[in-house]
Design an enzyme around this catalytic site. Structure first.
Site, PDB file in Angstrom:
ATOM      1  CB  CYS A 190     -23.594 -25.974  17.057  1.00 58.62           C
ATOM      2  SG  CYS A 190     -22.428 -25.290  15.858  1.00 58.62           S
ATOM      3  CG  HIS A 249     -20.277 -26.948  20.603  1.00 60.54           C
ATOM      4  ND1 HIS A 249     -20.813 -28.091  20.032  1.00 60.54           N
ATOM      5  CD2 HIS A 249     -20.037 -26.096  19.576  1.00 60.54           C
ATOM      6  CE1 HIS A 249     -20.885 -27.935  18.723  1.00 60.54           C
ATOM      7  NE2 HIS A 249     -20.422 -26.733  18.416  1.00 60.54           N
ATOM      8  CD  GLU A 269     -21.363 -30.020  23.200  1.00 59.30           C
ATOM      9  OE1 GLU A 269     -21.096 -30.187  22.002  1.00 59.30           O
ATOM     10  OE2 GLU A 269     -22.166 -29.171  23.616  1.00 59.30           O
TER      11      GLU A 269
END
Length: 609
Positions: free
Chosen positions: A401, A530, A532
């Site tokens: 990001c 993202h 994750e």
């Protein structure tokens, strides 16, 4: 539909989210479809406008919901996809009731907390509990509801009253309460103190809810005498009191709880009809193997996270989990160093030289670096310095990001010689606006106006041999979750790619840059999304896998083998018998012995919190 309500006592942050997730993991291992709901008593509509220092990271769902980080635990443990409606806040409930009042739904009646707010809570829970949560499309059989905060908080009183009524609405055989409480052990006495738990259970019962299970959180296991004392004062049988000490990993909690026969108890209490159960090693095999694998990691990797909110580690929970998922898969213990981005900036050399040199020392000793997302101007220059250091020194790097954007800014300044290049978020008047805002997502309001949720990223045809494309399995496109308001300025793309920064992934309209990768670098990858959020304990995120492999200098061989790891020895080889599994077989709650508790090691409290 069956419901399990998880309440908390004494203090918040003792691990209700992990325990709620573990209930679900146990039931899923028994073939029961599960969904989860998190209730946050704050008045905010969602978590989107919170500072990470308030509640930790903001977790983003497929549908763009900005929610509490506990929903991340639910998705990781249960491997399900949740929706924004799975997160209830006081603000959402009150907004629903007020909207109804404005539409005249209450026919002129006085709108009150009881029955209108409490009814709205019950209706919301019943509605969401029926929604499919996974690709199977099956309707859940059990809904696990976590009530945030602790019993007695003024903010949560309406929710407690709602569930007092709800237990009669759905009938006792369909509703179970588990109360999670801290049992402290002061160093001055060395004894576990039960009075705080007694008080919180007394208050819960006074509000009309009686716990069926009491989960005692402590640094070390509690003995049978302590359980007897809690039982006497809390109107709960000793067999229904579970001690969960600090464990090596949160992923050991489901097996630890099931070692006390949790599935069998819930089957009887909620009439789930999942007994008789096979030996524990069969239906909980994946969790047992995961826990054991984490204890037998052969190597170590140090990862630096250059962030803006490093004072609270929960600000980067999903990133640390994703790093550990990748490390576990590869056989590496991941040691994380949090580095405050602003301490890397040149101005700190004058303002606080100790912090400056300490930050740079920590960066230099790391095997690889992650530069995560964030908002605002503070620390951006430090992130740019970290990007430069990784690029120049061939250090494995992953930007996420804002980390993606700072990598672009750094390259523009130092390779393309665009002096003063910047993001318009940091400097609106920059001569070289290489990062700009997306007009359709800049409405003047802060909440829910970013580019949010799952979006498709398409790999360019030229990216077929890129590291990141191969890590993703050489596919044409991927779906990942986004949360941003700024993007790379498309006017400069040609100039970047001419000098070696390749934008290998774009959005479906080929207007927005999603993934970059540097030529002639061991691993320099940055993504606008993202990754994750979609990492799972048994299915790590590809960008994080690439980072840890590169840090171990194993990425080339991994890619050469078609992204396959060397065969691992069978995890069952760790055990020759059920006895060596610490008697990990399905038991009734009254079989959990103190001998087993005493053999459990105590670990850092942060592992389960």
């Amino acid at each position: 539909m069956k419901y399990i309500l998880i309440t908390g006592g004494v203090i918040s942050g003792v691990g209700k989210g992990v325990i709620s997730s573990s209930f679900g993991a146990i039931l899923k291992s028994c073939g029961i479809e599960v969904t989860s709901i998190k209730i946050d008593p704050y008045i905010n509509l969602d978590a989107g406008t919170f500072s990470p220092y308030e509640h930790g990271e903001v977790y983003v769902l497929d549908d763009g919901g900005e929610v509490d980080l506990d929903l991340g635990n639910y998705e990781r443990f249960l491997n399900i996809t949740l929706h924004k409606q799975n997160n209830i806040t006081t603000g959402k409930i009150y907004q629903t009731v007020i909207d109804r009042e404005r539409h005249g739904d209450y026919l002129g009646k006085t709108v009150q907390v009881v029955p209108h707010i409490t009814d709205a809570v019950q209706e919301w829970v019943e509605r969401v509990a029926q929604k499919p949560v996974s690709e199977s499309g099956k309707t859940p059989e059990v809904c696990i509801i976590e009530l945030g905060g602790i019993v007695g908080d003024i903010e949560s009183m309406a929710f407690v009253e709602a569930f007092r009524q709800f237990q009669f609405r759905v009938k006792r055989e369909n509703f179970c309460v588990a109360h999670v409480s801290l049992v402290p052990q002061p160093k001055t006495t060395g004894e576990h103190k039960t009075k705080p738990t007694q008080q919180s259970v007394r208050e819960l019962r006074g509000l009309g809810l009686s716990p069926d299970i009491i989960v005692c959180r402590s640094e070390r296991p509690i003995g049978d005498s302590v359980k007897e004392k809690i039982s006497n004062f809390c109107h709960v049988a000793p067999q229904q009191i579970i001690s969960i000490p600090d464990l090596y990993s949160v992923y050991e909690v489901p097996v630890f709880m099931e070692n006390h026969g949790m599935a069998e108890y819930l089957s009887k209490r909620l009439q789930l009809d999942i007994t008789p159960l096979p030996p524990l090693r069969k239906y909980m095999r994946s969790w047992i193997e995961l826990g054991e694998r984490m204890k037998h990691l052969k190597y170590e990797v140090t990862v630096g996270i250059v962030g803006k909110y490093t004072r609270l580690e929960d600000s980067y929970t999903s990133i640390t989990k994703a790093l550990n998922h990748a490390g576990n898969e590869i056989g590496c213990k991941v040691n994380i160093k949090f580095i405050e981005a602003s301490n890397l900036e040149a101005t700190m050399l004058v303002d606080d030289p100790v912090a400056y040199h300490s930050a740079w020392h920590n960066l230099c000793v790391c095997d690889c670096v992650v530069v995560p997302g964030g908002f605002g101007k503070r620390g951006v220059e430090g992130k740019i310095e970290a990007c430069k250091w990784c690029r120049v020194n061939g250090k494995p790097f992953l930007g996420i990001c804002l980390g993606f954007q700072t990598a672009v800014i750094e390259f523009a300044r130092n390779v393309l010689k665009m002096e003063g290049a910047n993001s318009t978020e940091v400097n609106e008047d920059t001569k070289y606006p290489v990062v700009i805002d997306m007009p359709e997502h800049n409405t003047g309001e802060m909440g829910g106006t970013m580019r949010l949720g799952k979006r498709t990223t398409v790999f360019k045809p030229s990216a077929i041999r890129s590291k990141i494309n191969r890590l993703y399995g050489s596919v044409d496109k991927i779906d990942e979750r986004h949360r941003h308001r700024y993007e790379v300025n498309p006017e400069y793309i040609q100039e970047f790619e001419k000098h070696g920064m390749q934008f290998v992934g774009v959005d479906v309209d080929q207007q927005r840059m999603e993934i970059l990768e540097l030529d002639n670098h061991p691993y320099y990858v940055a993504v606008q999304f993202h990754p994750e959020y979609l990492s799972r304990p048994m299915n790590p995120s590809p960008p994080f896998m690439g980072l840890i492999l590169a840090a171990r200098d194993k990425l080339k061989s991994y890619l050469h083998k078609g992204c396959k790891l060397s065969p691992r020895e069978p995890q069952s080889d760790y055990y020759d018998s059920d006895e060596e599994l610490h008697d990990l077989t399905a038991k009734k709650l009254n079989v959990g012995s103190n001998e087993h508790d005493d053999s459990s090691s105590a670990y850092s409290s942060s592992s389960v919190s």
